[in-house]
Design a protein around this motif. Structure first.
Motif, PDB file in Angstrom:
ATOM      1  N   TYR A   1     -72.267  73.825 -75.287  1.00  0.00           N
ATOM      2  CA  TYR A   1     -72.477  72.552 -74.599  1.00  0.00           C
ATOM      3  C   TYR A   1     -72.556  72.789 -73.102  1.00  0.00           C
ATOM      4  CZ  TYR A   1     -72.366  67.616 -73.589  1.00  0.00           C
ATOM      5  OH  TYR A   1     -72.725  66.365 -73.181  1.00  0.00           O
ATOM      6  N   PRO A   2     -73.551  72.194 -72.392  1.00  0.00           N
ATOM      7  CA  PRO A   2     -74.418  71.094 -72.826  1.00  0.00           C
ATOM      8  C   PRO A   2     -75.739  71.528 -73.464  1.00  0.00           C
ATOM      9  CG  PRO A   2     -74.732  71.465 -70.500  1.00  0.00           C
ATOM     10  CD  PRO A   2     -73.678  72.452 -70.945  1.00  0.00           C
ATOM     11  N   GLU A   3     -75.899  72.807 -73.786  1.00  0.00           N
ATOM     12  CA  GLU A   3     -77.180  73.277 -74.325  1.00  0.00           C
ATOM     13  C   GLU A   3     -77.612  72.492 -75.561  1.00  0.00           C
ATOM     14  OE1 GLU A   3     -75.574  76.467 -71.746  1.00  0.00           O
ATOM     15  OE2 GLU A   3     -74.728  75.206 -73.333  1.00  0.00           O
ATOM     16  N   LEU A   4     -76.641  72.039 -76.379  1.00  0.00           N
ATOM     17  CA  LEU A   4     -77.018  71.332 -77.611  1.00  0.00           C
ATOM     18  C   LEU A   4     -77.697  70.002 -77.306  1.00  0.00           C
ATOM     19  CD1 LEU A   4     -75.026  68.737 -78.517  1.00  0.00           C
ATOM     20  CD2 LEU A   4     -73.385  70.582 -78.753  1.00  0.00           C
ATOM     21  N   ASN A   5     -77.536  69.496 -76.077  1.00  0.00           N
ATOM     22  CA  ASN A   5     -78.244  68.269 -75.712  1.00  0.00           C
ATOM     23  C   ASN A   5     -79.753  68.430 -75.805  1.00  0.00           C
ATOM     24  OD1 ASN A   5     -76.130  66.479 -75.235  1.00  0.00           O
ATOM     25  ND2 ASN A   5     -75.995  66.949 -73.048  1.00  0.00           N
ATOM     26  N   ASP A   6     -80.230  69.670 -75.726  1.00  0.00           N
ATOM     27  CA  ASP A   6     -81.668  69.929 -75.808  1.00  0.00           C
ATOM     28  C   ASP A   6     -82.160  70.083 -77.251  1.00  0.00           C
ATOM     29  OD1 ASP A   6     -81.975  69.904 -73.021  1.00  0.00           O
ATOM     30  OD2 ASP A   6     -81.427  72.019 -72.858  1.00  0.00           O
ATOM     31  N   TYR A   7     -81.242  70.116 -78.204  1.00  0.00           N
ATOM     32  CA  TYR A   7     -81.660  70.259 -79.599  1.00  0.00           C
ATOM     33  C   TYR A   7     -82.408  69.004 -80.059  1.00  0.00           C
ATOM     34  CZ  TYR A   7     -78.477  74.288 -80.295  1.00  0.00           C
ATOM     35  OH  TYR A   7     -77.841  75.500 -80.233  1.00  0.00           O
ATOM     36  N   PRO A   8     -83.482  69.170 -80.829  1.00  0.00           N
ATOM     37  CA  PRO A   8     -84.254  68.022 -81.319  1.00  0.00           C
ATOM     38  C   PRO A   8     -83.595  67.392 -82.552  1.00  0.00           C
ATOM     39  CG  PRO A   8     -85.249  70.029 -82.114  1.00  0.00           C
ATOM     40  CD  PRO A   8     -84.098  70.450 -81.236  1.00  0.00           C
ATOM     41  N   ILE A   9     -82.414  66.827 -82.348  1.00  0.00           N
ATOM     42  CA  ILE A   9     -81.640  66.240 -83.444  1.00  0.00           C
ATOM     43  C   ILE A   9     -81.266  64.809 -83.084  1.00  0.00           C
ATOM     44  CG2 ILE A   9     -80.704  68.427 -84.269  1.00  0.00           C
ATOM     45  CD1 ILE A   9     -78.152  67.849 -82.662  1.00  0.00           C
TER      46      ILE A   9
ATOM     47  N   VAL B   1     -80.734  79.055 -82.484  1.00  0.00           N
ATOM     48  CA  VAL B   1     -80.593  77.850 -83.315  1.00  0.00           C
ATOM     49  C   VAL B   1     -81.506  76.746 -82.786  1.00  0.00           C
ATOM     50  CG1 VAL B   1     -78.999  76.045 -84.070  1.00  0.00           C
ATOM     51  CG2 VAL B   1     -78.258  78.436 -84.034  1.00  0.00           C
ATOM     52  N   GLY B   2     -81.601  76.616 -81.458  1.00  0.00           N
ATOM     53  CA  GLY B   2     -82.471  75.602 -80.884  1.00  0.00           C
ATOM     54  C   GLY B   2     -83.927  75.818 -81.272  1.00  0.00           C
ATOM     55  N   GLU B   3     -84.400  77.061 -81.218  1.00  0.00           N
ATOM     56  CA  GLU B   3     -85.774  77.365 -81.624  1.00  0.00           C
ATOM     57  C   GLU B   3     -85.967  77.086 -83.112  1.00  0.00           C
ATOM     58  OE1 GLU B   3     -89.686  78.511 -82.003  1.00  0.00           O
ATOM     59  OE2 GLU B   3     -88.551  77.980 -80.192  1.00  0.00           O
ATOM     60  N   CYS B   4     -84.968  77.423 -83.923  1.00  0.00           N
ATOM     61  CA  CYS B   4     -85.044  77.115 -85.361  1.00  0.00           C
ATOM     62  C   CYS B   4     -85.195  75.614 -85.589  1.00  0.00           C
ATOM     63  CB  CYS B   4     -83.796  77.622 -86.076  1.00  0.00           C
ATOM     64  SG  CYS B   4     -83.729  79.411 -86.313  1.00  0.00           S
ATOM     65  N   LEU B   5     -84.419  74.825 -84.865  1.00  0.00           N
ATOM     66  CA  LEU B   5     -84.478  73.369 -85.030  1.00  0.00           C
ATOM     67  C   LEU B   5     -85.832  72.815 -84.609  1.00  0.00           C
ATOM     68  CD1 LEU B   5     -80.886  72.515 -83.800  1.00  0.00           C
ATOM     69  CD2 LEU B   5     -81.763  72.093 -86.102  1.00  0.00           C
ATOM     70  N   GLU B   6     -86.407  73.369 -83.546  1.00  0.00           N
ATOM     71  CA  GLU B   6     -87.744  72.935 -83.129  1.00  0.00           C
ATOM     72  C   GLU B   6     -88.749  73.161 -84.259  1.00  0.00           C
ATOM     73  OE1 GLU B   6     -88.655  71.363 -80.488  1.00  0.00           O
ATOM     74  OE2 GLU B   6     -86.971  71.632 -79.088  1.00  0.00           O
ATOM     75  N   ARG B   7     -88.638  74.296 -84.935  1.00  0.00           N
ATOM     76  CA  ARG B   7     -89.533  74.584 -86.053  1.00  0.00           C
ATOM     77  C   ARG B   7     -89.243  73.670 -87.238  1.00  0.00           C
ATOM     78  NH1 ARG B   7     -91.483  80.426 -86.246  1.00  0.00           N
ATOM     79  NH2 ARG B   7     -91.304  81.190 -84.095  1.00  0.00           N
ATOM     80  N   ILE B   8     -87.967  73.393 -87.467  1.00  0.00           N
ATOM     81  CA  ILE B   8     -87.562  72.574 -88.605  1.00  0.00           C
ATOM     82  C   ILE B   8     -88.112  71.153 -88.511  1.00  0.00           C
ATOM     83  CG2 ILE B   8     -85.550  71.399 -89.606  1.00  0.00           C
ATOM     84  CD1 ILE B   8     -84.010  74.031 -89.190  1.00  0.00           C
ATOM     85  N   VAL B   9     -88.055  70.563 -87.315  1.00  0.00           N
ATOM     86  CA  VAL B   9     -88.437  69.146 -87.183  1.00  0.00           C
ATOM     87  C   VAL B   9     -89.906  68.950 -86.884  1.00  0.00           C
ATOM     88  CG1 VAL B   9     -86.111  68.576 -86.404  1.00  0.00           C
ATOM     89  CG2 VAL B   9     -87.916  68.974 -84.710  1.00  0.00           C
ATOM     90  N   ALA B  10     -90.679  70.041 -86.734  1.00  0.00           N
ATOM     91  CA  ALA B  10     -92.101  69.919 -86.418  1.00  0.00           C
ATOM     92  C   ALA B  10     -92.807  69.065 -87.475  1.00  0.00           C
ATOM     93  CB  ALA B  10     -92.743  71.297 -86.334  1.00  0.00           C
TER      94      ALA B  10
ATOM     95  N   PRO C   1     -81.293  77.756 -91.311  1.00  0.00           N
ATOM     96  CA  PRO C   1     -81.913  79.090 -91.320  1.00  0.00           C
ATOM     97  C   PRO C   1     -81.102  80.137 -90.567  1.00  0.00           C
ATOM     98  CG  PRO C   1     -83.097  77.606 -89.858  1.00  0.00           C
ATOM     99  CD  PRO C   1     -82.154  76.757 -90.646  1.00  0.00           C
ATOM    100  N   TYR C   2     -80.404  79.735 -89.513  1.00  0.00           N
ATOM    101  CA  TYR C   2     -79.607  80.706 -88.766  1.00  0.00           C
ATOM    102  C   TYR C   2     -78.474  81.246 -89.637  1.00  0.00           C
ATOM    103  CZ  TYR C   2     -76.589  82.761 -85.226  1.00  0.00           C
ATOM    104  OH  TYR C   2     -75.797  83.634 -84.517  1.00  0.00           O
ATOM    105  N   THR C   3     -77.821  80.360 -90.388  1.00  0.00           N
ATOM    106  CA  THR C   3     -76.745  80.792 -91.286  1.00  0.00           C
ATOM    107  C   THR C   3     -77.305  81.590 -92.459  1.00  0.00           C
ATOM    108  OG1 THR C   3     -75.306  78.949 -90.653  1.00  0.00           O
ATOM    109  CG2 THR C   3     -74.879  79.986 -92.794  1.00  0.00           C
ATOM    110  N   LEU C   4     -78.435  81.161 -93.008  1.00  0.00           N
ATOM    111  CA  LEU C   4     -79.062  81.902 -94.100  1.00  0.00           C
ATOM    112  C   LEU C   4     -79.406  83.329 -93.657  1.00  0.00           C
ATOM    113  CD1 LEU C   4     -81.498  79.231 -95.615  1.00  0.00           C
ATOM    114  CD2 LEU C   4     -79.447  80.169 -96.695  1.00  0.00           C
ATOM    115  N   ALA C   5     -79.794  83.472 -92.393  1.00  0.00           N
ATOM    116  CA  ALA C   5     -80.114  84.800 -91.876  1.00  0.00           C
ATOM    117  C   ALA C   5     -78.854  85.596 -91.552  1.00  0.00           C
ATOM    118  CB  ALA C   5     -80.992  84.679 -90.630  1.00  0.00           C
ATOM    119  N   SER C   6     -77.897  84.950 -90.898  1.00  0.00           N
ATOM    120  CA  SER C   6     -76.694  85.655 -90.442  1.00  0.00           C
ATOM    121  C   SER C   6     -75.835  86.151 -91.588  1.00  0.00           C
ATOM    122  CB  SER C   6     -75.865  84.736 -89.540  1.00  0.00           C
ATOM    123  OG  SER C   6     -76.570  84.403 -88.367  1.00  0.00           O
TER     124      SER C   6
END
Length: 357
Positions: A239-247, A209-218, A151-156
């Motif tokens: 990095y290390p912020e991506l460690n918090d991504y729900p992936i 992107v992190g907020e988008c991923l949280e919505r994606i995996v809900a 979604p971030y790329t689709l928006a950007s």
């Protein structure tokens, strides 16, 4: 922040020869057969008798061929090579109410991109990829991975003419991607990759992107493997912020840069699985099995073998088809040989990580 540390084992082949298992996959795109390019041209020619029905049959045939090619190379998980897609944003924008197209935009040199505009609320009308997934699953004997433009790329990569901010548009699109994934999971999908190449060019937006991923995996079951692919960029800025991504898996393009950034991911500890690019998609030179084995060992400096996935740097669609196939085949062979060496205790997993210059 891996959602389920065990979910990669479902992709281990039943007849796997080695105790260790390095999951092998591809990012998504693959060179189209020349006859498919000709079919696409004919379908756009108003003077041609080549119909959309003919084109649909050509796409089906190409998907059969490329899925088979992936399986023949030995990959553990396959895709259809994105035979039905021409461009990663346009393909989805055509399927999302709220988007419209006003003609191509010059992006660089003599290259044009049919950049869409968002002129109203984006909505989920009907499934985007379910029919494709079901078709490929029927053709394939191995698990099928589904790449989705994030979604971030689709928006950007769109003109935002409706939402208050690009972030608001991205969040709305993330909710749609979540709906699509729910449909895919219901159809049997177990491996889904979110492609966010725009993050490489605007890394300061990693929180969006992190907020988008949280919505994606809900609501997505933990056994469904969620990967995130980000093209080459300055990974130290996410990095290390991506460690918090729900992936479950983070897919990086490092072979092209000679692994100069590999040490970025060593402090603090890398938490998701690492999907490491081990062949360069920007050169038509086919790496040898021995060269690819050394590239795979770069990943073992960041994660243990049970958290390492092996793939090309990115999609291989711009390579000659035979080159793309040979790179995949050598990549799989290299992974199997590294597994055997790990089984035999021949690889030192405690070797120090070299620092980039």
């Amino acid at each position: 922040m891996s959602r389920d540390a065990e979910n990669r084992e479902q992709f281990r082949p039943e007849n796997h020869d080695n105790e260790h298992f390095l999951l092998t996959t591809v990012v998504g795109s693959y060179p189209k057969p020349k006859w498919l390019n000709r079919a696409n041209d004919l379908a756009e020619d108003p003077d041609s008798k080549f119909t959309q029905e003919h084109l649909h049959e050509a796409h089906d045939d190409a998907c059969r061929v490329i899925t088979n090619e992936h399986e023949r190379s030995g990959l553990d998980t396959v895709v259809d090579g994105e035979m039905r897609r021409e461009e990663m944003v346009e393909y989805f924008a055509h399927r999302i109410p709220g988007y419209e197209f006003n003609g191509p935009v010059k992006v660089w040199g003599h290259n044009y991109f049919d950049k869409p505009s968002v002129v109203g609320e984006v909505e989920y009308d009907e499934p985007w990829l379910v029919d494709e997934f079901e078709f490929t699953s029927d053709v394939a004997s191995k698990p099928v991975k589904v790449p989705i433009t994030g979604p971030y790329t689709l928006a950007s990569w769109s003109f935002n003419e409706h939402y208050d901010s690009e972030a608001d548009l991205a969040y709305a699109l993330a909710d749609l991607v979540n709906e699509e994934i729910e449909q895919l999971v219901e159809a049997g999908a177990t491996y889904i990759q979110i492609d966010e190449p725009a993050l490489a060019t605007t890394p300061d937006d990693h929180a969006i992107v992190g907020e988008c991923l949280e919505r994606i995996v809900a609501g997505v079951p933990d056994e469904v493997r969620i990967g995130l692919h980000v093209c080459y960029g300055d990974y130290s800025r996410i990095y290390p912020e991506l460690n918090d991504y729900p992936i479950d898996e983070f897919d990086v393009e490092l072979c092209n840069g000679g692994y100069e950034q590999i040490d970025v991911f060593t402090d603090p500890e890398f938490e998701p699985d690492l999907a490491l690019g081990v062949v360069d998609v920007h050169t038509a030179e086919v790496e040898t099995v021995e060269e690819i084995k050394e590239n795979i060992k770069q990943g073992l400096k960041v994660v243990p073998p049970e958290k390492l996935t092996v793939s090309p740097d990115c999609g291989v669609k711009l390579l000659p088809r035979e080159v793309a196939y040979q790179k995949m085949e050598n990549m799989v062979q290299a992974a199997r040989e590294v597994e055997a060496e790990l089984d035999a205790g021949e690889i030192d997993l405690d070797a120090p990580v070299p620092q980039a210059d």
